[in-house]
Scaffold this active site. Sequence first.
Site, PDB file in Angstrom:
ATOM      1  N   ASP A 285       0.844  -1.199   0.000  1.00 13.12           N
ATOM      2  CA  ASP A 285       0.000   0.000   0.000  1.00 13.12           C
ATOM      3  C   ASP A 285       0.884   1.255   0.000  1.00 13.12           C
ATOM      4  OD1 ASP A 285      -2.148  -1.696   0.198  1.00 13.12           O
ATOM      5  OD2 ASP A 285      -2.291  -1.510   2.391  1.00 13.12           O
TER       6      ASP A 285
HETATM    7  N1  URA Z   1      -1.286  -5.969   3.868  1.00 11.61           N
HETATM    8  C1  URA Z   1      -1.778  -4.714   3.854  1.00 11.61           C
HETATM    9  O1  URA Z   1      -2.824  -4.453   4.425  1.00 11.61           O
HETATM   10  N2  URA Z   1      -1.071  -3.769   3.205  1.00 11.61           N
HETATM   11  C2  URA Z   1       0.090  -3.997   2.587  1.00 11.61           C
HETATM   12  O2  URA Z   1       0.691  -3.074   2.019  1.00 11.61           O
HETATM   13  C3  URA Z   1       0.597  -5.314   2.610  1.00 11.61           C
HETATM   14  C4  URA Z   1      -0.116  -6.289   3.259  1.00 11.61           C
END
Ligand code: URA
Length: 241
Positions: free
Chosen positions: A103
């Site tokens: 993310d």
């Molecule tokens: N899980 C999440 O919620 N975000 C990420 O970036 C990676 C795994």
Amino acid sequence: MRLDKYLATVGLGTRSEVKKLLRKKSVSVDGEVITDGKFQLDPAISQVMVGQKVLIYQNYYYYMLNKPKGVVSATTDKVERTVLDLLVEPASNQKLFPVGRLDKDTTGLLLLTNDGALSHELLSPKKHVAKTYVAQIAGIVTPTTCEIFASSMTLKNGEKTKPAKLKILTVDEAHERSVIEITITEGKYHQVKRMFAAVGMKVLELKRLQMGSLKLDPKLKRGDYRPLSKQELAKLRHESL
Ligand code: URA
């Protein structure tokens, strides 16, 4: 491929550094000194030398990036900066892409490569490649939370997850904060955040430490990247078989 691009791609410096090499008559292609960067060659066939050294054209490149916050794990984006915007030559010429996604606000280990086959294998749900994260959580994580995560849990939208290993690192009861390490073997969208949301908690900070055998180099500052070592790559390849 243009000779100047070839030289930058194999790591001989920026385009302007490459120009200097060419001007010094240091570069030959198939035995002939070439000074024009626009000279066209076939990397699979032509023998390129700098001085007495024969260059090896590597088709595939592999880097680990310590992803900072604020960049998206994509190759292009109309609005946001992407992880590729962090790269400088030669990596910026190597048509790299991120293997999977973190993310925008997640930091840590992201593999960048131009090897589509390896990427496909590492991301295949059949391979169950483990990913380990450290996270700061708003809430008090207890051994009961760990048990819920260790069984197949149901996310808010009804999706079921595979068992995840949750380890409590610290708990600050006064401020209702926990620091945990979590290992998952699948890659659902926002998976870690959604798993904590399913038990009424919020992920405040998320950092990936490991993917398969590949560990984030603690010496890499946020936004920095480095090529994988031969051993790191060999192990990853083995896991993707
Ligand atoms: N899980 C999440 O919620 N975000 C990420 O970036 C990676 C795994």
